[in-house]
Write a protein that holds these residues in place. Structure first.
Motif, PDB file in Angstrom:
ATOM      1  N   UNK A 213      40.526   7.299  32.389  1.00 56.22           N
ATOM      2  CA  UNK A 213      39.344   8.134  32.153  1.00 56.22           C
ATOM      3  C   UNK A 213      38.838   8.667  33.483  1.00 56.22           C
ATOM      4  N   UNK A 214      38.524   9.949  33.501  1.00 58.16           N
ATOM      5  CA  UNK A 214      37.917  10.589  34.674  1.00 58.16           C
ATOM      6  C   UNK A 214      36.402  10.539  34.492  1.00 58.16           C
ATOM      7  N   UNK A 215      35.750   9.595  35.174  1.00 62.83           N
ATOM      8  CA  UNK A 215      34.322   9.306  34.934  1.00 62.83           C
ATOM      9  C   UNK A 215      33.453  10.092  35.907  1.00 62.83           C
ATOM     10  N   UNK A 216      33.268  11.378  35.624  1.00 63.10           N
ATOM     11  CA  UNK A 216      32.454  12.217  36.510  1.00 63.10           C
ATOM     12  C   UNK A 216      30.965  12.056  36.230  1.00 63.10           C
ATOM     13  N   UNK A 217      30.601  11.915  34.959  1.00 60.28           N
ATOM     14  CA  UNK A 217      29.180  11.775  34.618  1.00 60.28           C
ATOM     15  C   UNK A 217      28.708  10.332  34.732  1.00 60.28           C
ATOM     16  N   UNK A 218      29.658   9.387  34.736  1.00 62.37           N
ATOM     17  CA  UNK A 218      29.331   7.967  34.884  1.00 62.37           C
ATOM     18  C   UNK A 218      30.282   7.411  35.944  1.00 62.37           C
ATOM     19  N   UNK A 219      29.845   7.456  37.215  1.00 64.44           N
ATOM     20  CA  UNK A 219      30.705   7.033  38.320  1.00 64.44           C
ATOM     21  C   UNK A 219      30.831   5.503  38.297  1.00 64.44           C
ATOM     22  N   UNK A 220      32.011   5.040  37.909  1.00 63.80           N
ATOM     23  CA  UNK A 220      32.216   3.616  37.659  1.00 63.80           C
ATOM     24  C   UNK A 220      32.353   2.850  38.977  1.00 63.80           C
ATOM     25  N   UNK A 221      31.623   1.746  39.085  1.00 62.64           N
ATOM     26  CA  UNK A 221      31.774   0.832  40.213  1.00 62.64           C
ATOM     27  C   UNK A 221      32.490  -0.450  39.796  1.00 62.64           C
ATOM     28  N   UNK A 222      32.017  -1.076  38.717  1.00 62.32           N
ATOM     29  CA  UNK A 222      32.547  -2.361  38.279  1.00 62.32           C
ATOM     30  C   UNK A 222      32.983  -2.282  36.820  1.00 62.32           C
ATOM     31  N   UNK A 223      34.037  -3.064  36.499  1.00 56.86           N
ATOM     32  CA  UNK A 223      34.559  -3.089  35.133  1.00 56.86           C
ATOM     33  C   UNK A 223      34.882  -4.528  34.764  1.00 56.86           C
ATOM     34  N   UNK A 224      34.685  -4.866  33.493  1.00 52.67           N
ATOM     35  CA  UNK A 224      35.026  -6.205  33.009  1.00 52.67           C
ATOM     36  C   UNK A 224      35.478  -6.115  31.559  1.00 52.67           C
ATOM     37  N   UNK A 225      36.562  -6.832  31.225  1.00 52.69           N
ATOM     38  CA  UNK A 225      37.038  -6.920  29.846  1.00 52.69           C
ATOM     39  C   UNK A 225      36.107  -7.824  29.041  1.00 52.69           C
ATOM     40  N   UNK A 226      35.894  -7.491  27.771  1.00 52.48           N
ATOM     41  CA  UNK A 226      35.035  -8.288  26.902  1.00 52.48           C
ATOM     42  C   UNK A 226      35.880  -9.194  26.012  1.00 52.48           C
ATOM     43  N   UNK A 227      36.497 -10.185  26.615  1.00 52.79           N
ATOM     44  CA  UNK A 227      37.263 -11.169  25.852  1.00 52.79           C
ATOM     45  C   UNK A 227      38.318 -10.534  24.967  1.00 52.79           C
ATOM     46  N   UNK A 228      38.306 -10.928  23.677  1.00 53.74           N
ATOM     47  CA  UNK A 228      39.274 -10.402  22.702  1.00 53.74           C
ATOM     48  C   UNK A 228      38.685  -9.290  21.838  1.00 53.74           C
ATOM     49  N   UNK A 229      37.586  -8.685  22.274  1.00 51.77           N
ATOM     50  CA  UNK A 229      36.942  -7.643  21.471  1.00 51.77           C
ATOM     51  C   UNK A 229      37.614  -6.282  21.605  1.00 51.77           C
ATOM     52  N   UNK A 230      38.619  -6.173  22.510  1.00 54.92           N
ATOM     53  CA  UNK A 230      39.290  -4.898  22.798  1.00 54.92           C
ATOM     54  C   UNK A 230      38.295  -3.843  23.284  1.00 54.92           C
ATOM     55  N   UNK A 231      37.332  -4.322  24.054  1.00 54.49           N
ATOM     56  CA  UNK A 231      36.320  -3.444  24.652  1.00 54.49           C
ATOM     57  C   UNK A 231      36.220  -3.750  26.142  1.00 54.49           C
ATOM     58  N   UNK A 232      35.676  -2.785  26.894  1.00 55.39           N
ATOM     59  CA  UNK A 232      35.373  -2.981  28.301  1.00 55.39           C
ATOM     60  C   UNK A 232      33.927  -2.578  28.551  1.00 55.39           C
ATOM     61  N   UNK A 233      33.340  -3.172  29.554  1.00 55.67           N
ATOM     62  CA  UNK A 233      32.020  -2.757  30.032  1.00 55.67           C
ATOM     63  C   UNK A 233      32.156  -2.315  31.475  1.00 55.67           C
ATOM     64  N   UNK A 234      31.524  -1.200  31.801  1.00 53.54           N
ATOM     65  CA  UNK A 234      31.496  -0.738  33.188  1.00 53.54           C
ATOM     66  C   UNK A 234      30.045  -0.553  33.623  1.00 53.54           C
ATOM     67  N   UNK A 294      23.300  -9.277  24.383  1.00 56.43           N
ATOM     68  CA  UNK A 294      24.296  -9.831  23.472  1.00 56.43           C
ATOM     69  C   UNK A 294      25.172  -8.682  23.002  1.00 56.43           C
ATOM     70  N   UNK A 295      26.486  -8.858  23.093  1.00 57.92           N
ATOM     71  CA  UNK A 295      27.436  -7.800  22.753  1.00 57.92           C
ATOM     72  C   UNK A 295      27.962  -8.045  21.349  1.00 57.92           C
ATOM     73  N   UNK A 296      28.003  -6.978  20.538  1.00 56.18           N
ATOM     74  CA  UNK A 296      28.533  -7.086  19.171  1.00 56.18           C
ATOM     75  C   UNK A 296      29.459  -5.902  18.894  1.00 56.18           C
TER      76      UNK A 296
END
Length: 473
Positions: A213-234, A294-296
């Motif tokens: 992903x080219x994150x121009x509007x959201x300049x990413x600094x940090x990323x982490x996988x959310x376990x087995x949810x198949x999601x990421x948080x940046x 809390x992530x859902x």
């Protein structure tokens, strides 16, 4: 349509942060003044490691976790690097093994003696050279103890097989400095954020980029996988330089699922995720606040819970592994917060306000253990396995000694009624007020249970008395 907000029922809604007393902090530490965006701190159930300021090379302290207090300025250090140490990480499976990387372009693996250092340690178990520029990040593989990843300012990520002491893979898919690396649960995927404003999901064996992903509007600094949810948080910065958090689907990085602005402060936001409780913590560098959510998998996806506030700014934070927590006091997360100005490390516990007469199964599901799931050779050949799980019940001790006891406050003199609602010392912070409220709620609950038990006892005595009367007549 009702205007009233809706609240999800959650056992973590009232989690509060509790800072340790000064006696339980590690004081008198010359914490590094390096401006590199790392934590400079790593912790496990045996040791606390902190990168220190050092002339003519790089060094870090290793302290036994239970020996808090003022640290001798001449305490032995790990001091083998020729340049500043930029990152340190404990092996997740062997408590005495720690890796470090430095401006001297090397990665080193150290073995700490039982009980801690008695003299300066300058000889590493392994010295790994392969980067052409300084090495800014290292990360252990989550299911295999013999694999270590390092990211350098040469834009490359090297995979080191420590069983042979050499680099076995090179991931060359970045056009600028790698800012962050994060593995999914079984280590089959690697997410990276980069200074080129791209977010990538990589197959770490081959180096193939699966999603980008080219994150121009959201300049990413940090990323982490959310376990087995198949999601990421940046976490990152918006076009208007406000701090943001974003949630992504790992199968499609074209647009974030949700994007939320946090505030207008300039410090980096460090994300920490607890796969067991599905809680996300956001800690700001340069401020003393830790927000938690809390992530859902359903809307609103990120449910804001509360915020721990502190007047002391944090330079970085170490996180205690799950098997090192105090389960008797319902502690679900623990930070070790670096405070540069005062030169100390302050533990901060996140606690569920619950009277724990027994082990709380719902707060502590089976979690990743200290046993690797497979060997380096198995993983390199293409095998993936979930982490080996363990129960934390063995760590429960019934007369539970809480992680950090609050100071005893004087009570008002005079006849008591069994419930002290007013303290002589009023709460100074929001966290103290919340703690007082939950403590009083627990006391009310206990008194109600006592009354019910007494009613039952009285009824039994009345029945026995009636039986005696009937028998005598």
């Amino acid at each position: 349509m009702s205007w009233r907000p809706t609240y999800r029922s959650s056992k973590f809604r009232n989690v509060y942060g509790k800072a340790a007393s000064r006696e339980q902090c590690f004081d008198g530490i010359t914490i590094t003044k390096n401006v590199h965006d790392n934590h400079f701190c790593a912790v496990n159930p045996k040791f606390l490691a902190i990168v220190t300021e050092c002339a003519g090379g790089g060094s870090f302290l290793v302290l036994p976790i239970h020996k808090a207090g003022r640290i001798d300025p001449h305490h032995p250090k790990v001091c083998g690097h020729q340049g500043s140490v930029l990152d340190i990480k404990w092996n997740p499976f062997i408590d005495n093994i720690i890796a470090s990387c430095s401006e001297d372009c090397s990665v080193r693996v150290w073995e700490i003696p039982e009980g801690g250092l008695r003299r300066n340690l300058s000889e590493a178990v392994l010295e790994l050279y392969g980067h052409s520029r300084r090495v800014g990040l290292i990360e252990w593989h989550p299911t295999c103890s013999g694999l270590l990843f390092s990211a350098g300012y040469d834009f490359k990520i090297l995979l080191w097989n420590l069983e042979v002491g050499a680099a076995v893979r090179m991931l060359d898919c970045h056009s600028d400095v790698v800012l962050c690396m994060s593995f999914n649960m079984d280590g089959s995927l690697l997410a990276t954020s980069c200074k080129d404003k791209h977010l990538r999901i990589i197959e770490p064996r081959s180096g193939k980029v699966l999603q980008e992903a080219d994150c121009k509007s959201h300049r990413v600094n940090r990323v982490v996988f959310l376990g087995n949810m198949k999601r990421l948080v940046t976490t990152g910065v918006s076009r208007w330089n406000t701090r943001q958090v974003a949630l992504w689907d790992q199968e499609d990085l074209s647009v974030p699922i949700v994007e939320e602005e946090i505030d207008g402060l300039s410090g980096l936001l460090f994300p920490f995720y607890d796969a067991d409780t599905h809680m996300l913590y956001l800690a700001g560098k340069g401020d003393g606040n830790i927000r938690y959510y809390e992530v859902s998998t359903e809307k609103p996806y990120l449910q804001y819970l509360m915020e721990f506030r502190s007047p002391t700014p944090q330079k970085g934070l170490g996180v205690m592994p799950k098997h090192g927590l105090d389960v008797a006091s319902c502690e679900v997360f623990r930070f070790y917060k670096l405070v540069t100005l005062r030169g100390f490390v302050e533990p901060v516990s996140m606690i569920v306000p619950r009277r724990s007469e027994t082990y709380q199964e719902d707060l502590y599901p089976m979690t990743a253990s200290t046993e690797p799931a497979l060997t380096a050779e198995e993983w390199l050949s293409g095998t993936d396995r979930e982490p080996v799980l363990m129960s934390l019940k063995a760590g429960y001790r019934r007369p539970g000694q809480v992680a950090f006891k609050a100071p005893v406050k004087e009570r008002r003199s005079g006849p008591g009624n069994g419930l002290d609602l007013l303290d002589m010392v009023p709460p100074k912070t929001e966290n103290e007020l919340l703690h007082m409220f939950f403590r009083q709620q627990d006391e009310i609950k206990r008194l109600r249970e006592d009354l019910v038990q007494r009613d039952v006892t009285i009824q039994l005595m009345e029945l026995q008395l009636n039986n005696l009367r009937n028998n005598s007549s």
